[in-house]
Scaffold this active site. Structure first.
Site, PDB file in Angstrom:
ATOM      1  N   LYS A 114      -0.985   7.735  -5.758  1.00  0.00           N
ATOM      2  CA  LYS A 114      -0.847   6.566  -4.883  1.00  0.00           C
ATOM      3  C   LYS A 114      -2.121   5.762  -4.949  1.00  0.00           C
ATOM      4  O   LYS A 114      -3.192   6.315  -5.221  1.00  0.00           O
ATOM      5  CB  LYS A 114      -0.603   7.006  -3.436  1.00  0.00           C
ATOM      6  CG  LYS A 114       0.113   5.964  -2.608  1.00  0.00           C
ATOM      7  CD  LYS A 114       1.598   5.981  -2.910  1.00  0.00           C
ATOM      8  CE  LYS A 114       2.391   5.078  -2.015  1.00  0.00           C
ATOM      9  NZ  LYS A 114       3.823   5.446  -2.054  1.00  0.00           N
TER      10      LYS A 114
HETATM   11  N1  GLU Z   1       6.202   3.221  -3.545  1.00  0.00           N
HETATM   12  C1  GLU Z   1       7.471   3.834  -3.760  1.00  0.00           C
HETATM   13  C2  GLU Z   1       7.538   5.200  -3.110  1.00  0.00           C
HETATM   14  O1  GLU Z   1       6.830   5.480  -2.174  1.00  0.00           O
HETATM   15  C3  GLU Z   1       7.874   3.832  -5.227  1.00  0.00           C
HETATM   16  C4  GLU Z   1       6.952   4.553  -6.159  1.00  0.00           C
HETATM   17  C5  GLU Z   1       7.304   4.348  -7.626  1.00  0.00           C
HETATM   18  O2  GLU Z   1       8.316   3.742  -7.922  1.00  0.00           O
HETATM   19  O3  GLU Z   1       6.517   4.810  -8.463  1.00  0.00           O
HETATM   20  O4  GLU Z   1       8.351   6.019  -3.453  1.00  0.00           O
END
Ligand code: GLU
Length: 427
Positions: A114
């Protein structure tokens, strides 16, 4: 043995504390040596960057950005980038860990990551946002790679942000690398169905849950959705298209409530054009706070905004009998216990909101192959993975008499720890 990143935080209910508590609850049921499990409590690596960005008026301001890779056992790390004024390293760590479990649970060949930048994107002009994004990307160029770490949108970022990241990365390496990000615009190799994928997945999870508790009856089901961003707004739209009665939605400014149902399409268009729900005028509806919204009379509550929303102060008053978590980490462990005692079923985040990363995976595969699928194919594959994952979680929950959250984490942690044991410890 504790290291600084794992010491209990001094304040309560931080997202990482929640993530670790959930991990401990699930690890108890995972058949693996304690020292291997211990490895999974730590983020593998973290990068904090402090960097200058030039404002439109010529002044220079410093910003802070993070990227955390939680675990790389199952493959390259995957996870979004969040722009928010209050984002912290602790929060990014928790979100990275949840990405590891989410990807493992739905059997994607990814680890979890993240990113975050401490900024309220509403305070940036488009040009400032572009400069900030490009500089953050340049700082993170050693963390990102189409084979090692693939970012995506999260709160406060969108397809345009991904386009700037893709362009900046491509300029640095000297050729175009579309697979460096997912959630890109369609004209740069984005995937059909990616924008609404998380919301679509939330509704698939909701329908699976309703069928299993014998309450599948769309027109007689009242749904409340907290959050009207990319996740909540599409979940609300899809739910209303399927005939559900969406009675309340909210954004950061507050919520709107009509016990007889809302016109979601109208609200969607209003917010799409920059409106805030507190300013939405319609005499048939009441304005409520985000906190009030969580305890409105309804059948299904889908917290799809932020972490730590359903707390022990809120949980005793929740009226829904089903909670479907569109957000990451919206329920604290103490609140989970209260909901469980009250027989309120919770479909956990790593299952309920996995639709986004599932379609991100499709986008990544399509990009690497330069071969693109149509929307039907995407939605069919998405539904298949969501349903299969739900089945798996349900079986584990029943076998061990545990909540769906703990069962989902057991499935995910088991998959990662087994792969880790097979790979072995280097050197
Ligand atoms: N931000 C989204 C999540 O929390 C998508 C992450 C992604 O597609 O890599 O799942």
């Amino acid at each position: 043995m504790a290291v600084p990143s794992y010491e209990a935080p001094t304040h309560q209910d931080t997202a990482y504390q929640t993530a670790l508590e959930q991990f401990d609850r699930a690890a108890y049921y995972v058949d693996a040596p304690a020292d291997y499990l211990e490895i999974l409590k730590y983020p593998a690596r973290e990068l904090t960057a402090n960097f200058p960005v030039r404002r439109d008026d010529g002044t220079i301001e410093m910003f802070t950005g993070y990227r955390v890779h939680h675990n790389i056992t199952l493959g390259p790390t995957k996870g979004g980038i969040r722009y928010a004024a209050d984002v912290t390293l602790d929060e990014v760590r928790a979100l990275a860990m949840w990405m590891t479990w989410k990807c493992a649970l739905v059997q994607l060949p990814f680890g979890g990551a993240k990113g975050g930048v401490v900024v309220d994107p509403k305070t940036l002009s488009l040009a400032e946002n572009e400069r900030l994004t490009r500089r953050y990307t340049a700082e993170m160029v050693k963390m990102f790679s189409e084979h090692a770490d693939i970012p995506a949108p999260d709160m406060g970022t969108n397809a345009q942000t991904m386009a700037w990241i893709m362009d900046t990365y491509s300029m640095n390496v000297g050729h175009s690398v579309p697979a460096i990000v997912t959630g890109k615009p369609l004209n740069l190799g984005g995937s059909e169905g990616r924008t609404e994928a998380t919301g679509r997945g939330v509704i698939i999870a909701m329908e699976e849950a309703l069928k299993r508790i014998d309450r599948y009856d769309p027109t007689n089901t009242k749904v409340v959705i907290q959050g009207f961003g990319n996740v909540g707004s599409h979940a609300a739209l899809i739910a209303s298209e399927l005939g559900y009665n969406v009675v309340a939605v909210s954004d950061i400014s507050g919520g709107v409530y009509n016990p007889n149902g809302l016109d979601i399409k109208k609200l969607f268009d209003f917010c799409f054009h920059g409106g805030q729900l507190k300013d939405y005028k319609d005499s048939s509806l009441d304005h409520v706070t985000n906190r009030e919204l969580l305890t409105l009379p309804c059948d299904v509550l889908a917290p799809s905004a932020l972490q730590s929303q359903v707390t022990p102060e809120v949980a005793p008053y929740v009226k829904a009998n089903l909670i479907v978590e569109g957000a990451n980490g919206p329920t604290t462990p103490d609140a989970d216990d209260i909901l469980n005692d009250r027989n309120i079923l919770v479909v956990p985040d790593i299952l309920a909101n996995a639709g986004g990363v599932i379609v991100s995976y499709f986008e990544w595969v399509q990009g690497l192959q330069s071969y693109f699928w149509d929307l039907d194919e995407i939605n069919r594959r998405l539904a298949r993975i969501m349903t299969k994952s739900y089945d798996n979680v349900q079986v584990i929950a029943e076998e061990n008499k545990i909540t769906l959250r703990t069962a989902a984490q057991v499935a995910a942690i088991s998959r990662v720890v087994k792969a880790l044991m097979t790979r072995g410890i280097y050197p």
